[in-house]
Design a protein around this motif. Structure first.
Motif, PDB file in Angstrom:
ATOM      1  N   ARG A 152       0.817  -1.216   0.000  1.00 28.96           N
ATOM      2  CA  ARG A 152       0.000   0.000   0.000  1.00 28.96           C
ATOM      3  C   ARG A 152       0.850   1.265   0.000  1.00 28.96           C
ATOM      4  NH1 ARG A 152      -3.127   1.181   4.225  1.00 28.96           N
ATOM      5  NH2 ARG A 152      -1.814   0.089   5.738  1.00 28.96           N
ATOM      6  N   PHE A 153       1.978   1.224   0.680  1.00 34.37           N
ATOM      7  CA  PHE A 153       2.848   2.394   0.797  1.00 34.37           C
ATOM      8  C   PHE A 153       4.104   2.175  -0.043  1.00 34.37           C
ATOM      9  CE2 PHE A 153       1.529   3.975   5.315  1.00 34.37           C
ATOM     10  CZ  PHE A 153       0.198   3.945   4.928  1.00 34.37           C
ATOM     11  N   THR A 154       4.627   3.274  -0.576  1.00 29.03           N
ATOM     12  CA  THR A 154       5.877   3.219  -1.335  1.00 29.03           C
ATOM     13  C   THR A 154       6.787   4.346  -0.882  1.00 29.03           C
ATOM     14  OG1 THR A 154       4.738   2.299  -3.277  1.00 29.03           O
ATOM     15  CG2 THR A 154       6.927   3.247  -3.618  1.00 29.03           C
ATOM     16  N   ILE A 155       7.987   3.985  -0.468  1.00 28.55           N
ATOM     17  CA  ILE A 155       8.985   4.985  -0.096  1.00 28.55           C
ATOM     18  C   ILE A 155       9.927   5.178  -1.271  1.00 28.55           C
ATOM     19  CG2 ILE A 155      10.557   3.300   0.958  1.00 28.55           C
ATOM     20  CD1 ILE A 155      11.283   5.481   3.035  1.00 28.55           C
ATOM     21  N   SER A 156      10.316   6.418  -1.496  1.00 30.98           N
ATOM     22  CA  SER A 156      11.261   6.711  -2.568  1.00 30.98           C
ATOM     23  C   SER A 156      12.112   7.899  -2.165  1.00 30.98           C
ATOM     24  CB  SER A 156      10.527   6.978  -3.893  1.00 30.98           C
ATOM     25  OG  SER A 156       9.675   8.099  -3.775  1.00 30.98           O
ATOM     26  N   ARG A 157      13.207   8.081  -2.884  1.00 32.69           N
ATOM     27  CA  ARG A 157      14.073   9.206  -2.570  1.00 32.69           C
ATOM     28  C   ARG A 157      14.585   9.825  -3.859  1.00 32.69           C
ATOM     29  NH1 ARG A 157      18.788   7.039   0.981  1.00 32.69           N
ATOM     30  NH2 ARG A 157      19.675   9.110   0.593  1.00 32.69           N
ATOM     31  N   ASP A 158      14.818  11.122  -3.778  1.00 36.70           N
ATOM     32  CA  ASP A 158      15.426  11.864  -4.871  1.00 36.70           C
ATOM     33  C   ASP A 158      16.714  12.444  -4.317  1.00 36.70           C
ATOM     34  OD1 ASP A 158      16.240  13.785  -6.732  1.00 36.70           O
ATOM     35  OD2 ASP A 158      14.195  14.257  -7.317  1.00 36.70           O
ATOM     36  N   ASN A 159      17.825  11.820  -4.656  1.00 38.95           N
ATOM     37  CA  ASN A 159      19.100  12.237  -4.073  1.00 38.95           C
ATOM     38  C   ASN A 159      19.520  13.625  -4.537  1.00 38.95           C
ATOM     39  OD1 ASN A 159      19.287   9.879  -2.643  1.00 38.95           O
ATOM     40  ND2 ASN A 159      20.546   8.845  -4.165  1.00 38.95           N
ATOM     41  N   ALA A 160      19.121  13.995  -5.747  1.00 43.09           N
ATOM     42  CA  ALA A 160      19.464  15.329  -6.241  1.00 43.09           C
ATOM     43  C   ALA A 160      18.805  16.404  -5.382  1.00 43.09           C
ATOM     44  CB  ALA A 160      19.042  15.472  -7.694  1.00 43.09           C
ATOM     45  N   LYS A 161      17.614  16.105  -4.888  1.00 38.17           N
ATOM     46  CA  LYS A 161      16.888  17.042  -4.039  1.00 38.17           C
ATOM     47  C   LYS A 161      17.058  16.722  -2.564  1.00 38.17           C
ATOM     48  CE  LYS A 161      13.260  17.924  -7.471  1.00 38.17           C
ATOM     49  NZ  LYS A 161      11.800  17.867  -7.747  1.00 38.17           N
ATOM     50  N   ASN A 162      17.745  15.608  -2.269  1.00 38.47           N
ATOM     51  CA  ASN A 162      17.946  15.207  -0.881  1.00 38.47           C
ATOM     52  C   ASN A 162      16.608  15.079  -0.157  1.00 38.47           C
ATOM     53  OD1 ASN A 162      19.985  14.405   0.869  1.00 38.47           O
ATOM     54  ND2 ASN A 162      19.975  16.331   1.957  1.00 38.47           N
ATOM     55  N   THR A 163      15.642  14.496  -0.851  1.00 36.88           N
ATOM     56  CA  THR A 163      14.273  14.436  -0.361  1.00 36.88           C
ATOM     57  C   THR A 163      13.783  12.989  -0.366  1.00 36.88           C
ATOM     58  OG1 THR A 163      13.793  16.647  -1.191  1.00 36.88           O
ATOM     59  CG2 THR A 163      11.903  15.225  -0.775  1.00 36.88           C
ATOM     60  N   VAL A 164      12.998  12.646   0.641  1.00 36.15           N
ATOM     61  CA  VAL A 164      12.373  11.337   0.705  1.00 36.15           C
ATOM     62  C   VAL A 164      10.856  11.506   0.667  1.00 36.15           C
ATOM     63  CG1 VAL A 164      12.369  11.274   3.246  1.00 36.15           C
ATOM     64  CG2 VAL A 164      12.285   9.137   1.946  1.00 36.15           C
ATOM     65  N   TYR A 165      10.185  10.555   0.026  1.00 35.41           N
ATOM     66  CA  TYR A 165       8.740  10.604  -0.134  1.00 35.41           C
ATOM     67  C   TYR A 165       8.118   9.333   0.423  1.00 35.41           C
ATOM     68  CZ  TYR A 165      10.156  14.050  -3.624  1.00 35.41           C
ATOM     69  OH  TYR A 165      10.740  15.113  -4.263  1.00 35.41           O
ATOM     70  N   LEU A 166       6.862   9.453   0.835  1.00 33.76           N
ATOM     71  CA  LEU A 166       6.083   8.279   1.221  1.00 33.76           C
ATOM     72  C   LEU A 166       4.725   8.391   0.540  1.00 33.76           C
ATOM     73  CD1 LEU A 166       6.102   5.689   2.961  1.00 33.76           C
ATOM     74  CD2 LEU A 166       4.863   7.003   4.702  1.00 33.76           C
ATOM     75  N   GLN A 167       4.523   7.579  -0.486  1.00 37.41           N
ATOM     76  CA  GLN A 167       3.245   7.518  -1.175  1.00 37.41           C
ATOM     77  C   GLN A 167       2.378   6.504  -0.451  1.00 37.41           C
ATOM     78  OE1 GLN A 167       2.045   9.298  -3.908  1.00 37.41           O
ATOM     79  NE2 GLN A 167       0.111   8.271  -3.399  1.00 37.41           N
ATOM     80  N   MET A 168       1.235   6.961   0.029  1.00 39.51           N
ATOM     81  CA  MET A 168       0.349   6.102   0.808  1.00 39.51           C
ATOM     82  C   MET A 168      -0.959   5.927   0.061  1.00 39.51           C
ATOM     83  SD  MET A 168       1.084   7.636   4.625  1.00 39.51           S
ATOM     84  CE  MET A 168       0.291   9.194   4.269  1.00 39.51           C
TER      85      MET A 168
END
Length: 130
Positions: free
Chosen positions: A72-88
């Motif tokens: 159900r949840f997906t974690i991802s990261r954008d290293n260029a932006k130094n950002t982490v996401y959690l799609q729920m």
């Protein structure tokens, strides 16, 4: 000192979706693990998802999840932006909690306990109505 800034929480009906974002106030050391935890009222803070460092890629890295959110949840990261996401997706009332992002400096393992992380966000409320 690194501050983590979270966004994207809110109120959603069961079955709906939300996307959380988390970015440090300054670039952390490159090789880090980023994760999400949550704390429901009256409960202890629990691990939700983590993503390790993959220095050869702008994003990606090994991902791992708590059983309660797998599929159900997906974690991802954008290293260029130094950002982490959690799609729920397919949110349930039991997903209601304050969600925290966390960063661990160094290491390449799977880290699922609070004491393995070095920096924390202030938390963002996610409320799922039935």
């Amino acid at each position: 000192q690194v501050q983590l800034v979270e966004s994207g929480g809110g109120l959603v009906q069961a079955g709906g979706s939300l996307r959380l974002s988390c970015a440090p106030s300054r670039r952390t050391f490159g090789r880090n693990t980023m994760g999400w935890f949550r704390q429901a009222p009256g409960k202890e803070r629990e691990f939700v998802a983590g993503v390790s460092w993959n220095g050869d890629s702008l994003n990606g890295g090994n991902t791992y999840y708590a059983d309660s959110v797998k599929g159900r949840f997906t974690i991802s990261r954008d290293n260029a932006k130094n950002t982490v996401y959690l799609q729920m997706n397919s949110l349930k009332p039991e997903d209601t909690a304050v969600y925290y992002c966390a960063v661990r400096v160094g290491g390449v393992g799977h880290y699922t306990t609070e004491d393995r992380y070095d920096y924390w966000g202030q938390g963002t409320q996610v409320t799922v109505s039935s």
